[in-house]
Design an enzyme around this catalytic site. Structure first.
Site, PDB file in Angstrom:
ATOM      1  N   THR A  63      32.367   9.440  15.021  1.00 24.58           N
ATOM      2  CA  THR A  63      33.762   9.913  15.260  1.00 24.58           C
ATOM      3  C   THR A  63      33.488  10.004  17.007  1.00 24.58           C
ATOM      4  O   THR A  63      32.687   9.514  17.628  1.00 24.58           O
ATOM      5  CB  THR A  63      33.996  11.321  14.888  1.00 24.58           C
ATOM      6  OG1 THR A  63      35.099  11.692  15.293  1.00 24.58           O
ATOM      7  CG2 THR A  63      32.824  12.612  15.186  1.00 24.58           C
ATOM      8  N   LYS A  67      33.161   5.537  18.252  1.00 24.83           N
ATOM      9  CA  LYS A  67      33.729   4.752  17.622  1.00 24.83           C
ATOM     10  C   LYS A  67      33.925   3.256  17.953  1.00 24.83           C
ATOM     11  O   LYS A  67      33.145   2.129  17.102  1.00 24.83           O
ATOM     12  CB  LYS A  67      35.118   4.872  17.020  1.00 24.83           C
ATOM     13  CG  LYS A  67      35.248   6.135  16.166  1.00 24.83           C
ATOM     14  CD  LYS A  67      36.821   6.257  15.805  1.00 24.83           C
ATOM     15  CE  LYS A  67      36.762   7.508  15.143  1.00 24.83           C
ATOM     16  NZ  LYS A  67      38.240   7.849  14.456  1.00 24.83           N
ATOM     17  N   ASP A 103      40.106   4.635   9.044  1.00 24.79           N
ATOM     18  CA  ASP A 103      41.237   5.308   9.628  1.00 24.79           C
ATOM     19  C   ASP A 103      42.543   5.051   9.037  1.00 24.79           C
ATOM     20  O   ASP A 103      43.622   5.771   9.038  1.00 24.79           O
ATOM     21  CB  ASP A 103      40.823   5.441  11.287  1.00 24.79           C
ATOM     22  CG  ASP A 103      40.058   6.306  11.466  1.00 24.79           C
ATOM     23  OD1 ASP A 103      39.591   7.262  10.986  1.00 24.79           O
ATOM     24  OD2 ASP A 103      39.559   6.092  12.852  1.00 24.79           O
ATOM     25  N   ALA A 133      43.666   6.400  17.646  1.00 25.39           N
ATOM     26  CA  ALA A 133      44.357   6.934  16.527  1.00 25.39           C
ATOM     27  C   ALA A 133      45.873   6.104  16.673  1.00 25.39           C
ATOM     28  O   ALA A 133      46.238   5.777  15.335  1.00 25.39           O
ATOM     29  CB  ALA A 133      44.814   8.307  16.616  1.00 25.39           C
ATOM     30  N   ASN A 153      53.948   5.911  25.391  1.00 25.35           N
ATOM     31  CA  ASN A 153      52.883   6.393  25.969  1.00 25.35           C
ATOM     32  C   ASN A 153      53.039   6.888  27.276  1.00 25.35           C
ATOM     33  O   ASN A 153      53.792   6.326  27.945  1.00 25.35           O
ATOM     34  CB  ASN A 153      51.486   5.601  25.896  1.00 25.35           C
ATOM     35  CG  ASN A 153      50.179   6.330  25.913  1.00 25.35           C
ATOM     36  OD1 ASN A 153      50.292   7.418  25.233  1.00 25.35           O
ATOM     37  ND2 ASN A 153      49.507   5.847  26.703  1.00 25.35           N
TER      38      ASN A 153
END
Ligand code: ATR
Length: 280
Positions: A63, A67, A103, A133, A153
């Site tokens: 994690t 990653k 994921d 994510a 974003n």
């Protein structure tokens, strides 16, 4: 055969609920094994992963912030890890480190479970955020055939990087342009940290969304984020982030311990009870 052991590798890692999830399944299936936490600073990750077997592990989860670095250390990866250039699940095959990224599976399985008919006619989604994510969510949505995924974003350059990576079905937009895009969106996904305990709420106006819209938050502490509360208040379908955490754990457990576990209401309740004790 001696008891199999796996671990979650992160930095920090104390908050991780992965041990709880995997120990729940180990007990449920009466498997003699264990799943522990390993706090590994970035400079020690290569040594740690290269010597996984010597440390007594058959594999593990990886994690934040490891990653991408873990992916680069793999001898072989699955297609999803290749696409995202990031791995969250590793194991050993003939002494070699192999990995995958679950994921995307976690994100899609959570949506499939919470809103089984979400795929009937979805065309457009808006994804807030452009970190790891967000990449998983965008990849999953494109894989399921959405015609347009709009990435919004705070830092536009990171959204543009996603558009370059994923191609013409990804559109970059700003927060100012959000109302127009929300009007046409079948699905809104928050992948930012806004709304998480200790962070400011995500303040966006959901009124432009159609009443058939779905709002999905990958934050799960708190489970009911201000965004999801606003979505429910508007009569939209709201999907919390806990299911993604639970579902992303399934393929790793199966790989290490040989049984495909199920995400049950009992597991969800066990994790929720632990989250209620406090901490992220
Ligand atoms: P992960 O890899 O877990 O997705 P990340 O890379 O740290 O995590 O991404 C966090 C996301 O939350 C980013 O999209 C970030 O926006 P920036 O790329 O502009 O940093 C977003 N985020 C965090 N705090 C934010 C804030 N106060 N306002 C808007 N976006 C925020």
């Amino acid at each position: 055969m001696s008891a199999r052991r796996a671990c979650i590798i992160g930095h920090p890692v104390a908050h991780s609920r992965s041990p709880l999830i995997h120990r729940f399944w180990l007990a449920e299936h009466r498997i003699e094994g264990d799943y522990t936490r390993e706090d590994v600073p970035p400079e020690q990750l290569p040594d740690f992963l290269t010597n996984l077997a010597q440390r007594g592990y058959v594999g593990g989860n990886v994690t934040v912030p490891h990653k991408e670095a873990a992916y680069r250390l793999l001898a072989r990866a699955d297609e999803t890890a290749d696409a995202l250039q990031a791995a969250n699940t590793v194991w050993l095959e003939d002494g070699k480190l192999v990995g995958m990224n679950t994921d995307v599976h976690g994100f899609l399985a959570n949506l499939d479970e919470a809103v089984p008919d979400w795929q009937v006619q979805p065309e457009q989604a808006v994804v807030l955020g452009a970190g790891g994510a967000a990449r998983a969510a965008v990849h999953g949505l494109l894989e399921r055939g959405l015609t347009r995924v709009v990435v919004v974003n705070r830092t536009p350059g990171r959204a543009e990087a996603l558009a370059i990576q994923f191609g013409p079905r990804v559109t970059v937009a700003t927060y100012d342009e959000l109302p127009e895009w929300l009007h046409d969106a079948d699905l809104l996904v928050n992948t930012t940290t806004l709304g998480m305990a200790g962070q400011p709420p995500l303040k966006i106006d959901l009124s432009p969304m159609q009443s058939s819209g779905i709002v999905c938050d990958i934050v799960y502490v708190p489970l009911e984020t201000p965004l999801l509360a606003a979505a429910r208040a508007r009569g939209l379908r709201a999907v919390d982030g806990l299911g993604m955490l639970l579902h992303q754990a399934v393929p790793g457990f199966e790989r290490w311990f040989g049984v495909r576990p199920r995400v049950t209401p009992e597991l969800r309740a066990a994790v929720l009870a632990d989250l209620a004790k406090g901490g992220k």
